[in-house]
Enzyme design. Structure first.
Site, PDB file in Angstrom:
ATOM      1  N   ARG A 151       0.842  -1.196   0.000  1.00  0.00           N
ATOM      2  CA  ARG A 151       0.000   0.000   0.000  1.00  0.00           C
ATOM      3  C   ARG A 151       0.884   1.254   0.000  1.00  0.00           C
ATOM      4  O   ARG A 151       1.980   1.250   0.574  1.00  0.00           O
ATOM      5  CB  ARG A 151      -0.841  -0.041   1.282  1.00  0.00           C
ATOM      6  CG  ARG A 151      -1.846   1.079   1.450  1.00  0.00           C
ATOM      7  CD  ARG A 151      -3.045   0.873   0.613  1.00  0.00           C
ATOM      8  NE  ARG A 151      -4.167   1.701   1.028  1.00  0.00           N
ATOM      9  CZ  ARG A 151      -5.172   2.041   0.205  1.00  0.00           C
ATOM     10  NH1 ARG A 151      -5.198   1.642  -1.048  1.00  0.00           N
ATOM     11  NH2 ARG A 151      -6.177   2.766   0.638  1.00  0.00           N
TER      12      ARG A 151
ATOM     13  N   THR B  96      -4.255  -0.669  -7.124  1.00  0.00           N
ATOM     14  CA  THR B  96      -5.092   0.480  -7.481  1.00  0.00           C
ATOM     15  C   THR B  96      -4.312   1.778  -7.560  1.00  0.00           C
ATOM     16  O   THR B  96      -3.225   1.900  -6.970  1.00  0.00           O
ATOM     17  CB  THR B  96      -6.213   0.631  -6.416  1.00  0.00           C
ATOM     18  OG1 THR B  96      -7.150   1.634  -6.842  1.00  0.00           O
ATOM     19  CG2 THR B  96      -5.652   1.038  -5.054  1.00  0.00           C
ATOM     20  N   LEU B  97      -4.915   2.735  -8.304  1.00  0.00           N
ATOM     21  CA  LEU B  97      -4.472   4.141  -8.240  1.00  0.00           C
ATOM     22  C   LEU B  97      -5.470   4.950  -7.419  1.00  0.00           C
ATOM     23  O   LEU B  97      -5.412   6.168  -7.404  1.00  0.00           O
ATOM     24  CB  LEU B  97      -4.408   4.729  -9.654  1.00  0.00           C
ATOM     25  CG  LEU B  97      -3.313   4.210 -10.590  1.00  0.00           C
ATOM     26  CD1 LEU B  97      -3.597   4.615 -12.028  1.00  0.00           C
ATOM     27  CD2 LEU B  97      -1.955   4.753 -10.148  1.00  0.00           C
ATOM     28  N   ASN B  98      -6.411   4.280  -6.796  1.00  0.00           N
ATOM     29  CA  ASN B  98      -7.599   4.833  -6.146  1.00  0.00           C
ATOM     30  C   ASN B  98      -8.630   5.194  -7.206  1.00  0.00           C
ATOM     31  O   ASN B  98      -9.292   4.311  -7.702  1.00  0.00           O
ATOM     32  CB  ASN B  98      -7.275   6.003  -5.218  1.00  0.00           C
ATOM     33  CG  ASN B  98      -8.456   6.306  -4.309  1.00  0.00           C
ATOM     34  OD1 ASN B  98      -9.342   5.456  -4.145  1.00  0.00           O
ATOM     35  ND2 ASN B  98      -8.502   7.476  -3.730  1.00  0.00           N
TER      36      ASN B  98
ATOM     37  N   SER C 215     -10.166  -0.753   1.265  1.00  0.00           N
ATOM     38  CA  SER C 215     -11.218  -1.781   1.276  1.00  0.00           C
ATOM     39  C   SER C 215     -10.826  -2.998   0.448  1.00  0.00           C
ATOM     40  O   SER C 215     -11.613  -3.949   0.330  1.00  0.00           O
ATOM     41  CB  SER C 215     -12.521  -1.208   0.710  1.00  0.00           C
ATOM     42  OG  SER C 215     -12.983  -0.157   1.513  1.00  0.00           O
TER      43      SER C 215
ATOM     44  N   THR D  74      -9.502   0.665  -9.366  1.00  0.00           N
ATOM     45  CA  THR D  74      -8.944  -0.514  -8.707  1.00  0.00           C
ATOM     46  C   THR D  74      -9.124  -1.736  -9.627  1.00  0.00           C
ATOM     47  O   THR D  74     -10.030  -1.747 -10.465  1.00  0.00           O
ATOM     48  CB  THR D  74      -9.602  -0.752  -7.332  1.00  0.00           C
ATOM     49  OG1 THR D  74      -9.464   0.422  -6.557  1.00  0.00           O
ATOM     50  CG2 THR D  74      -9.006  -1.912  -6.568  1.00  0.00           C
TER      51      THR D  74
ATOM     52  N   ASP E  85      -7.918   8.273   0.715  1.00  0.00           N
ATOM     53  CA  ASP E  85      -8.425   7.157   1.521  1.00  0.00           C
ATOM     54  C   ASP E  85      -8.155   7.355   3.013  1.00  0.00           C
ATOM     55  O   ASP E  85      -8.635   6.576   3.844  1.00  0.00           O
ATOM     56  CB  ASP E  85      -7.837   5.827   1.046  1.00  0.00           C
ATOM     57  CG  ASP E  85      -8.666   5.206  -0.079  1.00  0.00           C
ATOM     58  OD1 ASP E  85      -9.764   5.717  -0.349  1.00  0.00           O
ATOM     59  OD2 ASP E  85      -8.222   4.207  -0.675  1.00  0.00           O
TER      60      ASP E  85
ATOM     61  N   GLY F 194     -13.920  -1.555  -6.776  1.00  0.00           N
ATOM     62  CA  GLY F 194     -15.219  -1.006  -6.386  1.00  0.00           C
ATOM     63  C   GLY F 194     -15.201  -0.202  -5.104  1.00  0.00           C
ATOM     64  O   GLY F 194     -16.254   0.019  -4.497  1.00  0.00           O
ATOM     65  N   GLY F 195     -14.022   0.233  -4.663  1.00  0.00           N
ATOM     66  CA  GLY F 195     -13.970   1.092  -3.470  1.00  0.00           C
ATOM     67  C   GLY F 195     -14.677   0.443  -2.298  1.00  0.00           C
ATOM     68  O   GLY F 195     -14.433  -0.722  -1.957  1.00  0.00           O
TER      69      GLY F 195
HETATM   70  N1  GLY Z   1      -8.643   3.080  -3.007  1.00  0.00           N
HETATM   71  C1  GLY Z   1      -9.588   2.082  -2.794  1.00  0.00           C
HETATM   72  C2  GLY Z   1      -9.211   1.141  -1.702  1.00  0.00           C
HETATM   73  O1  GLY Z   1      -8.044   1.010  -1.412  1.00  0.00           O
HETATM   74  O2  GLY Z   1     -10.042   0.545  -1.116  1.00  0.00           O
END
Ligand code: GLY
Length: 582
Positions: free
Chosen positions: A95, A405-407, A459, A387, A429, A480-481
């Site tokens: 992360r 992900t890049l968010n 998430s 994501t 986030d 999907g956040g």
């Molecule tokens: N940026 C989405 C996640 O990490 O959950």
């Protein structure tokens, strides 16, 4: 595009998009991702004799080329690995980390309110990228092929170009207003006159190819030091970013023990904090285990009611207890305790819906969410398409489940000029202001406040499920956040409780609730009669359907070499690839 199906092959790999109810089958390993060329790269690596980790790393780098909205070098993620021979499962946390110059109130304006534009689309929204360190850590420690072997396919795709898919053309068109604001992004992802690529036209990414070549030559140093680092820092200076050379050099991958829980005799292993996904998925499964769901029937009102009430309580806890475990003592054992689940289940009225404003984080009554705060937070999160997840499984039984992900889609839209890749906006986030919703409408607490070198709460829920005999039977995950956690959980419920195959489990309509806003989101396919019954119980339903997640999954029966893979038809362009038979 549900139900589309096609197949083609080259010397080393066969790519096949599964149909709605029939997974792709193979006895020689498999890779499933959101982009078919990247899946093919993974299958070619399997055909070369690589293991699932080699294939996953190659796929991760290839997605950075072919799926620039979420595949990445400038972001971060989580990888779960099951090693068959050692019978060991581990997780790699790569992360993003907050730069040392980051501070708690950096996204607040003079009124003390969150400046969302700054938190989401400025260069300060970027955390220190972890993807390159994470993928290389996996390869160095658990792969078998050379860095050059696993990177060459991605280099070739970037250097020689690849045909733009309908999905890539459409997503670049949708993101044009943001990407055109940054000259480097405009030049990388649009033609010289600024117009978009059409389906089938070739996208060549020479600067990205050169960055990948530096990584192939020098490993981690090819990204976190030397030319690539200089280009990142030049971008920071040009645009007012916070990441410095020391932040890049100090970036660290963390191997963490996955969190595992039992669900109806199966062992579910998933990502620990700083993901909230694993903790809350296990918490919800624990609550749901107390009911005979099969007897209620799939997606009946009684079933959805139980799901929603479990989700409501888990997401309330998420808002208070979850953050980076290296900074905050996350009560994982308490939140995933079966007795706590019994307590929460006991609070649920089986006839009528609770109100989220009446539900507080459950472990400590001290958590205060007063009415005016709750009312303020009723924003509806936008549908998230960012994501991405991929799964890889080899013929020896090694399994990888990776979400990165890049968010947001295409991150903050800012590319590192000269280096060819986009930067993440993962700093959003964090809880910029405890109690304020982020881009997914998620509320966070002090546990997730911004601090230098901290990792923002996620998430992402890469998951591997094992049967009673300890054999892996499912690898899955989703973008999907905030919806990732509930989507992955429904894959497990569909397979364990309703005996669906992986294609049926993927296709089945999904629902989502996240405490706030107090609304049930649902996909098309949930029956109107059911929705009426839910309204009658007092549930507040979203006024329109939305697509939830995009799982890329592989299933095994645990006793034969056959694997069954399904790419989620919710995302055009996804695909299963398998090594061609000898
Ligand atoms: N940026 C989405 C996640 O990490 O959950």
């Amino acid at each position: 595009m549900i139900g589309s199906s096609f197949a083609w092959s080259n010397d080393n790999a066969i790519i096949d998009s599964s149909t709605r109810f029939h997974p792709v089958m193979s006895d020689s390993g498999m890779v499933v991702s959101q982009e078919i060329f990247a899946s093919q790269v993974g299958a070619e690596i399997l055909a070369l004799g690589g293991n699932a980790v080699d294939a996953a790393v190659a796929t991760g780098f290839a997605l950075a080329v072919t799926l620039p909205r979420a595949g990445n070098l400038g972001g971060g993620g989580f990888m779960l690995i099951h090693l068959a021979e050692e019978n060991k499962t581990l997780s790699i946390d790569y992360r993003e980390m907050a730069p040392t110059e980051a501070s708690r109130d950096m996204f607040l304006d003079t009124e003390g309110d969150v400046d969302n534009a700054k938190a989401r689309f400025s260069i300060q929204s970027s955390g220190v990228p972890g993807t390159v360190a994470g993928l290389l850590h996996a390869l160095d420690n658990y792969g078998t092929l050379s860095l050059k072997q696993v990177l060459q396919p991605a280099i070739d795709l970037a250097r020689n170009g690849f045909p733009v898919s309908t999905d890539l053309a459409a997503s670049l068109q949708a993101r044009q207003p943001t990407l055109h604001k940054n000259p480097a992004s405009k030049s990388y992802f649009y033609k010289a006159d600024g117009s978009g690529y059409k389906y089938g036209e070739s996208l060549v990414q020479s600067d990205l190819a050169a960055t990948l070549e530096r990584i192939a030559k020098s490993g981690k140093r090819g990204f976190y030091k030397g030319r690539t680092a200089q280009l990142i820092i030049a971008e920071m200076r040009r645009s007012g970013g916070l990441i410095n050379h020391r932040d890049l050099a100090d970036y660290r991958v963390v191997e963490r023990a996955p969190i595992c829980g039992d669900y109806r005799g199966n062992r579910v292993c998933t990502m620990p904090p700083p993901s909230s996904g694993g903790v809350h998925m296990l918490q919800m499964l624990n609550i749901l285990e107390g009911w005979d769901l099969q007897a209620l029937d799939h997606n009946s009102a009684a079933y959805i009611h139980r799901l929603v009430e479990s989700m409501r309580r888990a997401y309330a806890d998420r808002s208070y207890y979850l953050g980076d475990p290296d900074f905050f003592p996350v009560p994982v054992a308490e939140l995933t305790d079966k007795k706590y689940a019994d307590f929460l289940r006991g609070q649920i009225d089986l006839q009528s819906a609770s109100r989220s404003k009446d539900i507080s984080p459950g472990l400590a009554s001290a958590a205060a969410h007063n009415q005016s705060q709750v009312d303020k937070l009723r924003s509806i999160p936008q549908e998230s398409t960012e994501t991405t997840h991929f799964s890889a499984w080899d013929r020896w039984g090694n399994v990888v489940s990776n979400t990165y992900t890049l968010n947001f889609s295409y991150g903050n839209g800012i590319s590192v000029a000269g280096a060819g890749f986009l930067l993440n906006n993962e700093m959003d986030d964090f809880s910029a202001k405890p109690g304020s919703p982020n881009g997914y409408g998620l509320i966070g607490g002090a546990a997730n406040a911004i601090e230098p070198k901290k990792r923002p709460l996620s998430s992402m829920t890469p998951t591997i499920v094992f049967n009673r005999d300890g054999a892996p039977v499912l690898a899955t995950g989703s973008p999907g956040g905030s919806t990732i956690i509930t989507v992955v959980m429904q894959m497990i419920l569909n397979i364990v409780d309703f005996d669906m195959n992986v294609a049926e489990a993927t296709a089945a309509p999904r629902i989502h609730h996240q405490w706030l806003p107090d609304r049930v989101f649902y996909e098309s396919g949930v029956s109107a009669d059911t929705l009426g019954l839910l309204r009658g119980m007092g549930h507040q339903l979203s006024d329109k359907t939305r697509r939830l997640g995009a799982t890329e999954s592989i299933q095994s029966d645990g006793s034969t070499p056959f694997l069954y893979g399904t790419a989620d038809h919710r995302r055009d362009g996804s695909g299963v690839a398998v090594p061609a038979a000898d």
